[in-house]
Write a protein that holds these residues in place. Sequence first.
Motif, PDB file in Angstrom:
ATOM      1  N   GLU A 121       0.842  -1.198   0.000  1.00 33.27           N
ATOM      2  CA  GLU A 121       0.000   0.000   0.000  1.00 33.27           C
ATOM      3  C   GLU A 121       0.869   1.236   0.000  1.00 33.27           C
ATOM      4  O   GLU A 121       2.068   1.161   0.260  1.00 33.27           O
ATOM      5  N   ILE A 123       1.759   5.168   1.407  1.00 27.12           N
ATOM      6  CA  ILE A 123       1.586   5.856   2.689  1.00 27.12           C
ATOM      7  C   ILE A 123       0.652   7.055   2.575  1.00 27.12           C
ATOM      8  O   ILE A 123       0.159   7.540   3.573  1.00 27.12           O
ATOM      9  N   SER A 125      -2.271   7.185   0.416  1.00 27.88           N
ATOM     10  CA  SER A 125      -3.680   6.831   0.292  1.00 27.88           C
ATOM     11  C   SER A 125      -4.016   5.497   0.934  1.00 27.88           C
ATOM     12  O   SER A 125      -5.168   5.258   1.303  1.00 27.88           O
ATOM     13  N   SER A 126      -3.024   4.620   1.059  1.00 29.15           N
ATOM     14  CA  SER A 126      -3.207   3.378   1.820  1.00 29.15           C
ATOM     15  C   SER A 126      -4.360   2.505   1.373  1.00 29.15           C
ATOM     16  O   SER A 126      -4.954   1.825   2.179  1.00 29.15           O
ATOM     17  N   THR A 127      -4.723   2.528   0.096  1.00 30.63           N
ATOM     18  CA  THR A 127      -5.867   1.697  -0.279  1.00 30.63           C
ATOM     19  C   THR A 127      -5.456   0.250  -0.520  1.00 30.63           C
ATOM     20  O   THR A 127      -6.235  -0.657  -0.275  1.00 30.63           O
ATOM     21  N   GLY A 128      -4.257   0.050  -1.038  1.00 32.08           N
ATOM     22  CA  GLY A 128      -3.868  -1.307  -1.414  1.00 32.08           C
ATOM     23  C   GLY A 128      -4.668  -1.837  -2.595  1.00 32.08           C
ATOM     24  O   GLY A 128      -4.663  -3.029  -2.871  1.00 32.08           O
TER      25      GLY A 128
ATOM     26  N   ARG B 119      -9.130  -7.319   1.553  1.00 30.15           N
ATOM     27  CA  ARG B 119      -8.398  -6.258   0.859  1.00 30.15           C
ATOM     28  C   ARG B 119      -7.730  -6.782  -0.409  1.00 30.15           C
ATOM     29  O   ARG B 119      -7.399  -6.009  -1.297  1.00 30.15           O
ATOM     30  N   ALA B 135     -11.618   2.260   0.275  1.00 31.87           N
ATOM     31  CA  ALA B 135     -11.036   1.380   1.299  1.00 31.87           C
ATOM     32  C   ALA B 135     -11.145   2.031   2.665  1.00 31.87           C
ATOM     33  O   ALA B 135     -11.159   3.251   2.783  1.00 31.87           O
ATOM     34  N   ARG B 153     -14.431   8.542   4.914  1.00 30.47           N
ATOM     35  CA  ARG B 153     -13.123   8.140   5.447  1.00 30.47           C
ATOM     36  C   ARG B 153     -12.243   9.373   5.593  1.00 30.47           C
ATOM     37  O   ARG B 153     -12.377  10.332   4.840  1.00 30.47           O
ATOM     38  N   ARG B 258       0.969   4.999  13.665  1.00 30.81           N
ATOM     39  CA  ARG B 258       1.580   4.580  12.423  1.00 30.81           C
ATOM     40  C   ARG B 258       3.013   5.070  12.298  1.00 30.81           C
ATOM     41  O   ARG B 258       3.846   4.383  11.722  1.00 30.81           O
TER      42      ARG B 258
END
Lengths: 267, 345
Positions: A121, A123, A125-128, B119, B135, B153, B258
């Motif tokens: 993924e 950093i 948008s982190s959608t993967g 995912r 997501a 989100r 994180r």
Amino acid sequence: MGLKIIVAVKWVPNTQIVNIDPRTGTLIREGIPSIINPHDLNAVEVALQLKEKYGGTVTAISMAPMSAKAGLEFIIGMGVDKAVLISDRVFAGADTLATSYTLSRAIERLKPYDILLFGQETIDSSTGHIGAQTASWLKIPYIYYVTDVEYIDGVVRVKRRLERRIEVYELPTPCLLVVAMKSNEPRPVKLPYKLRAKMENCIEVWTNNELGLMRECIGLRGSPTRVEKSIATPSIPRKKQKFDGQDVRAAAKWLIDKLIEEGVKIA
Amino acid sequence: MSGSSICPEWELVNKDEWRGVWIFIEAFEGEVNEASLQLLNPGRRIADKIKTDLVGVMLGYNIKHLVNEPIYYGAEKVIYVDDPRLSTYTPEVYAETLVALIRKYKPEILLAAGTLRGREMIPYVANTLRAGITADCTDFDVDVNTRDLIMIRPPFGATLLAHIRAPERRPQLSTVRPNVFKLPQKDTSRKGEIIEERIEIPKPRIKLISTEEVKIEEIPIEKAEIIVSGGRGLGSPDGFKLLEKLAELLGGVVAGSRKAVDAGWIPHEKQVGQTGKSVKASLYIAVGISGAAQHLFGIREAGIVVAINNDPEAPIFENADYGVVADYREVIPALIEEIMMRRSK
Ligand SMILES: Cc1cc2nc3c(=O)[nH]c(=O)nc-3n(C[C@H](O)[C@H](O)[C@H](O)COP(=O)(O)OP(=O)(O)OC[C@H]3O[C@@H](n4cnc5c(N)ncnc54)[C@H](O)[C@@H]3O)c2cc1C
Ligand SMILES: Nc1ncnc2c1ncn2[C@@H]1O[C@H](COP(=O)(O)O)[C@@H](O)[C@H]1O
């Protein structure tokens, strides 16, 4: 002959440095340098290890503004042979569907290939999403969270890690592998390689003149999702009591008293 | 955006043909995944608002004994495929089977748990249908006029929440991390319609060679009662040793932001937040954590929140019950000492 490997990397703002302005609650973007998405370096490392073991070439691709050349030079410095930078205003505003479409059309131009490598993924948008979506566009088999790759008799054998499970899969080529983040130690840049990036023309830039994609399929127009509005996050009501004073012992005593009042079993 | 200018790679969609809210219910390893069942909670709300059915969708082999579970948690219908070809999971076969079901029944919304497998397979499903997907949604709403799902989100930019729609496409897909929503009340007296679907299942191109369970003894952070959590403010991995001492004393576990994970000070399984885990601890102590929206999101369901941070302006203080403005290297040892002292009395 060896393997023809393609690795997809994204150019992202360095969120290690990005901070939120505590007064306005907005992002401080000024002067924030971009970097190659750190999780993509794990994919680059896997690509280079495969090349060392089985021979072949490693090509990086990235869809990004022209400034991403610096990032591509960086990974050429790690040992990647060449890079394609997909860069054109018309690609701007793409969501993950339009991004993966554009990447997949560029990858088709690099045919034939054996293994596509993606990061887990990004950093920012982190959608993967992009790995799976690209596999869907290209109609090739894929697997996520890969930690180890071998290539035996034309078959790609991977180990992958789920939370509580280690699995081994075999895939035919061509296939797409999403490399687990932090699964290896990406190698440092070597100066001679990096110099090569500057001297030889290792980076090709493709605009939509090269790709010839329809406007309806790319950028904002090729994106089914729309960000409609952004609103402030409603916060969970909390007591917001602060210890008033400088003495840490007194602070510790105050805090423990409060926790006992709240019913936390301390002693 | 008129219909005439759509990408020729996309399937035409007549939005009026698409009805129903589907929840993809994972049933791997012989049990129903709780994270999937949690989605019947927002699913129920959405379905009621646009007056449509809430449907659980299950794929697997020998899952007949599990298919009533979604009904017990609020679905009115379950559609399932029980087939030996689904006995081992591969993303492509599962995703293609789900795509085939979606093409047949045309649901307007599909929510799936953002587990590792979710995912992996759901973006493929969305893409193959040329549908919009988001997501790690943290909440949903629905526009009753257009029946657009509003997918919420926190984006890059932290303190704001983005509202995202896919107004022209159906279905609308989203993944949601485990524990973002509470499991609905279970009621085993509920009855619903169960449909066994037989459908063409594609031949797998990839093969599972072996699978092995990894035993992990530690309490996962999503189950812990007390959490001492560290951020970039710890400055080094040594900071976590100090936090571990405090956690052990309190019978809790350590977790992190994180940035602590990115720095390599703590593994990703222990990340709290939108792209990590949501925790339900009764006590959450945030140490050297600034309090970004993506982090705060993970502690919505936490009981008492304590903040230790040397910056009095840090947003975490606005989102904590008790705060101490100080260097953690002084406060944590003082806390440890105070606890030991009280115990020795
Ligand atoms: C798409 C996306 C998803 C994300 N998902 C998550 C997520 O799931 N979880 C998450 O946590 N973040 C997530 N983030 C990142 C998030 O926006 C923040 O960057 C991150 O939470 C900040 O981590 P931090 O508080 O540890 O670091 P910082 O924001 O750098 O804060 C460090 C704090 O430590 C304090 N400090 C410094 N020294 C000391 C000391 N000696 N003693 C006490 N305090 C000290 C400082 O005052 C500061 O407030 C995500 C971001 C994006 C873009
Ligand atoms: N613009 C891009 N150019 C090249 N590769 C990308 C791009 N965006 C995403 N990727 C790849 O897709 C992976 C997942 O990205 P994401 O879905 O944004 O989290 C990344 O780790 C990259 O390998």
